[in-house]
Design an enzyme around this catalytic site. Structure first.
Site, PDB file in Angstrom:
ATOM      1  N   LYS A 196       8.277   7.688  16.028  1.00 54.29           N
ATOM      2  CA  LYS A 196       8.973   8.314  14.894  1.00 54.29           C
ATOM      3  C   LYS A 196      10.191   9.114  15.350  1.00 54.29           C
ATOM      4  O   LYS A 196      11.200   9.162  14.633  1.00 54.29           O
ATOM      5  CB  LYS A 196       7.996   9.176  14.081  1.00 54.29           C
ATOM      6  CG  LYS A 196       6.887   8.374  13.395  1.00 54.29           C
ATOM      7  CD  LYS A 196       7.430   7.341  12.404  1.00 54.29           C
ATOM      8  CE  LYS A 196       6.320   6.674  11.609  1.00 54.29           C
ATOM      9  NZ  LYS A 196       6.829   5.698  10.625  1.00 54.29           N
ATOM     10  N   ASP A 202       4.172  -7.720   3.147  1.00 55.83           N
ATOM     11  CA  ASP A 202       3.104  -7.014   3.887  1.00 55.83           C
ATOM     12  C   ASP A 202       2.257  -8.055   4.614  1.00 55.83           C
ATOM     13  O   ASP A 202       2.544  -9.254   4.528  1.00 55.83           O
ATOM     14  CB  ASP A 202       2.254  -6.154   2.938  1.00 55.83           C
ATOM     15  CG  ASP A 202       1.623  -4.945   3.642  1.00 55.83           C
ATOM     16  OD1 ASP A 202       1.012  -5.121   4.717  1.00 55.83           O
ATOM     17  OD2 ASP A 202       1.742  -3.831   3.126  1.00 55.83           O
ATOM     18  N   ASP A 260       4.568 -10.125   8.907  1.00 51.15           N
ATOM     19  CA  ASP A 260       4.213  -9.211   9.999  1.00 51.15           C
ATOM     20  C   ASP A 260       5.527  -8.815  10.670  1.00 51.15           C
ATOM     21  O   ASP A 260       6.214  -9.678  11.244  1.00 51.15           O
ATOM     22  CB  ASP A 260       3.283  -9.924  10.981  1.00 51.15           C
ATOM     23  CG  ASP A 260       2.845  -9.018  12.137  1.00 51.15           C
ATOM     24  OD1 ASP A 260       3.538  -8.020  12.419  1.00 51.15           O
ATOM     25  OD2 ASP A 260       1.817  -9.324  12.754  1.00 51.15           O
ATOM     26  N   TYR A 273      -2.483  14.464  20.882  1.00 49.54           N
ATOM     27  CA  TYR A 273      -3.129  13.148  20.935  1.00 49.54           C
ATOM     28  C   TYR A 273      -2.509  12.143  19.966  1.00 49.54           C
ATOM     29  O   TYR A 273      -3.166  11.210  19.512  1.00 49.54           O
ATOM     30  CB  TYR A 273      -4.641  13.254  20.663  1.00 49.54           C
ATOM     31  CG  TYR A 273      -5.375  14.101  21.667  1.00 49.54           C
ATOM     32  CD1 TYR A 273      -5.080  14.008  23.032  1.00 49.54           C
ATOM     33  CD2 TYR A 273      -6.364  14.995  21.271  1.00 49.54           C
ATOM     34  CE1 TYR A 273      -5.748  14.791  23.961  1.00 49.54           C
ATOM     35  CE2 TYR A 273      -7.036  15.784  22.189  1.00 49.54           C
ATOM     36  CZ  TYR A 273      -6.714  15.681  23.534  1.00 49.54           C
ATOM     37  OH  TYR A 273      -7.374  16.455  24.442  1.00 49.54           O
ATOM     38  N   SER A 327       0.838  -1.201   0.000  1.00 51.53           N
ATOM     39  CA  SER A 327       0.000   0.000   0.000  1.00 51.53           C
ATOM     40  C   SER A 327       0.873   1.251   0.000  1.00 51.53           C
ATOM     41  O   SER A 327       2.061   1.194   0.359  1.00 51.53           O
ATOM     42  CB  SER A 327      -0.892  -0.020   1.255  1.00 51.53           C
ATOM     43  OG  SER A 327      -1.653   1.163   1.359  1.00 51.53           O
TER      44      SER A 327
HETATM   45  P1  NAI Z   1      -0.414   2.730   4.277  1.00 52.91           P
HETATM   46  O1  NAI Z   1      -1.400   2.413   5.345  1.00 52.91           O
HETATM   47  O2  NAI Z   1      -0.902   3.003   2.911  1.00 52.91           O
HETATM   48  O3  NAI Z   1       0.685   1.572   4.214  1.00 52.91           O
HETATM   49  C1  NAI Z   1       1.244   1.015   5.347  1.00 52.91           C
HETATM   50  C2  NAI Z   1       1.426  -0.480   5.122  1.00 52.91           C
HETATM   51  O4  NAI Z   1       2.071  -1.038   6.285  1.00 52.91           O
HETATM   52  C3  NAI Z   1       0.091  -1.214   4.941  1.00 52.91           C
HETATM   53  O5  NAI Z   1       0.077  -1.957   3.723  1.00 52.91           O
HETATM   54  C4  NAI Z   1       0.010  -2.106   6.165  1.00 52.91           C
HETATM   55  O6  NAI Z   1      -0.622  -3.368   5.922  1.00 52.91           O
HETATM   56  C5  NAI Z   1       1.487  -2.281   6.508  1.00 52.91           C
HETATM   57  N1  NAI Z   1       1.647  -2.710   7.902  1.00 52.91           N
HETATM   58  C6  NAI Z   1       1.029  -2.218   9.008  1.00 52.91           C
HETATM   59  N2  NAI Z   1       1.374  -2.946  10.083  1.00 52.91           N
HETATM   60  C7  NAI Z   1       2.230  -3.914   9.635  1.00 52.91           C
HETATM   61  C8  NAI Z   1       2.911  -4.996  10.266  1.00 52.91           C
HETATM   62  N3  NAI Z   1       2.784  -5.236  11.580  1.00 52.91           N
HETATM   63  N4  NAI Z   1       3.719  -5.774   9.506  1.00 52.91           N
HETATM   64  C9  NAI Z   1       3.840  -5.556   8.179  1.00 52.91           C
HETATM   65  N5  NAI Z   1       3.208  -4.568   7.530  1.00 52.91           N
HETATM   66  C10 NAI Z   1       2.398  -3.773   8.252  1.00 52.91           C
HETATM   67  O7  NAI Z   1       0.396   3.967   4.858  1.00 52.91           O
HETATM   68  P2  NAI Z   1       1.651   4.798   4.317  1.00 52.91           P
HETATM   69  O8  NAI Z   1       1.318   6.209   4.563  1.00 52.91           O
HETATM   70  O9  NAI Z   1       2.093   4.364   2.983  1.00 52.91           O
HETATM   71  O10 NAI Z   1       2.736   4.381   5.426  1.00 52.91           O
HETATM   72  C11 NAI Z   1       4.078   4.069   5.105  1.00 52.91           C
HETATM   73  C12 NAI Z   1       4.991   4.678   6.131  1.00 52.91           C
HETATM   74  O11 NAI Z   1       4.969   6.096   5.989  1.00 52.91           O
HETATM   75  C13 NAI Z   1       4.609   4.402   7.577  1.00 52.91           C
HETATM   76  O12 NAI Z   1       5.779   4.119   8.330  1.00 52.91           O
HETATM   77  C14 NAI Z   1       3.992   5.708   8.029  1.00 52.91           C
HETATM   78  O13 NAI Z   1       4.106   5.879   9.425  1.00 52.91           O
HETATM   79  C15 NAI Z   1       4.811   6.697   7.256  1.00 52.91           C
HETATM   80  N6  NAI Z   1       4.257   8.033   7.113  1.00 52.91           N
HETATM   81  C16 NAI Z   1       3.065   8.254   6.484  1.00 52.91           C
HETATM   82  C17 NAI Z   1       2.600   9.543   6.291  1.00 52.91           C
HETATM   83  C18 NAI Z   1       1.346   9.852   5.521  1.00 52.91           C
HETATM   84  O14 NAI Z   1       0.920  11.018   5.502  1.00 52.91           O
HETATM   85  N7  NAI Z   1       0.713   8.908   4.870  1.00 52.91           N
HETATM   86  C19 NAI Z   1       3.349  10.687   6.808  1.00 52.91           C
HETATM   87  C20 NAI Z   1       4.578  10.358   7.458  1.00 52.91           C
HETATM   88  C21 NAI Z   1       5.002   9.069   7.588  1.00 52.91           C
END
Ligand code: NAI
Length: 249
Positions: free
Chosen positions: A157, A34, A60, A149, A13
């Protein structure tokens, strides 16, 4: 990137998916990992359909045994592991005295911070063998500032940035660079529930470029930090945030 092998966590994702695609477009072998098999397979099919090289694993990142097994299997498959992108993440919110806070806090630290240590420990022998290993950790602008919150995520982070700095000190002698990317507000699964109107309002008020970023814009920075040309960059923390961290008013 031709001939390099990259492991991307949370690659089904958002930014992880965009990163997997970009590395594959640049010729890398990509291990797409994932939580859910179907979503992993979709990304693998997208990449291979476009002529890239990818294989998928359900992983995971809170499960050390699974991390160890997947790293062993992908090295058996591709022959090496050169680049690790710690991208998987989740967010939990709520006041510090809320009823489920402690459980949520521990889960968030586990997924967003401790998991990076798990994958790094598993990948390390292979990154050392690579001769030019690369680790990119995905932090957040919440790794420098804070939102009310959101303390579990903010703590995790901030921890990612500290971990990146500390390990750049430790792993430099093995030729391994350790950097992190700080995305600002990006259109992904994590922000999908925020209404469009709220996104627009936030961007107008807080982001000098006045918009949310796209996952591909973050993936470009992650890729850049892994290019041979970036061989002397380590311990860096690079915002990809449309200027959010700069703005002071
Ligand atoms: P997203 O929700 O689209 O993708 C995150 C992915 O991580 C998902 O496919 C989910 O299944 C996977 N995931 C969650 N828990 C997991 C686990 N225990 N083991 C394996 N996979 C797991 O979100 P996004 O935004 O692409 O997130 C990617 C990174 O970017 C994250 O570290 C997030 O904290 C970071 N981030 C996102 C921001 C945003 O505005 N979207 C801003 C700053 C940082």
């Amino acid at each position: 990137m031709a001939g390099k092998t990259v492991l991307v966590t949370g690659a089904a994702s958002g930014m992880g998916r965009a990163t997997a695609h970009l590395f594959a477009d640049e010729g890398a072998n990509v291990a797409v990992t994932d939580l859910a098999a179907e979503r992993v397979q979709t990304v693998v099919d997208e990449i291979t359909g476009a002529g890239g090289v990818a294989r998928g694993w359900v992983l995971d990142v809170t499960d050390q045994a699974a991390v160890d097994r997947v790293v062993a299997e992908l090295v058996a498959e591709f022959g090496a592991l050169d680049i690790l992108v710690n991208n998987a993440g989740m967010v939990s919110g709520g006041p510090v005295d809320g009823p489920s806070y402690l459980v949520d806090f521990q889960r968030t630290i586990d997924v967003d911070l401790t998991a990076h240590v798990r994958t790094i420990r598993a990948a390390l022998p292979h990154l050392k063998a690579s001769g030019a290993g690369r680790i990119v950790n995905i932090a957040s602008t919440e790794g420098s500032g804070a939102t009310k919150y959101n303390s579990a995520y903010v703590a995790a982070k901030h921890g990612v940035i500290g971990l990146t700095r500390a390990l750049s000190m430790e792993l430099g002698e093995f030729g391994i660079t350790v950097n992190c990317v700080q995305p600002g507000p990006i259109r992904t699964g994590m922000t999908a529930d925020i209404p469009e109107e709220a996104k627009t309002k936030f961007a107008r008020r807080r982001v000098p470029l006045r918009r949310y970023g796209e996952p591909e814009e973050v993936a470009q920075m992650t890729l850049s930090l892994c290019l041979p040309a970036m061989s002397f960059v380590t311990g860096a923390n690079v915002p990809v945030d449309g200027g959010l961290l700069i703005q002071n008013t």
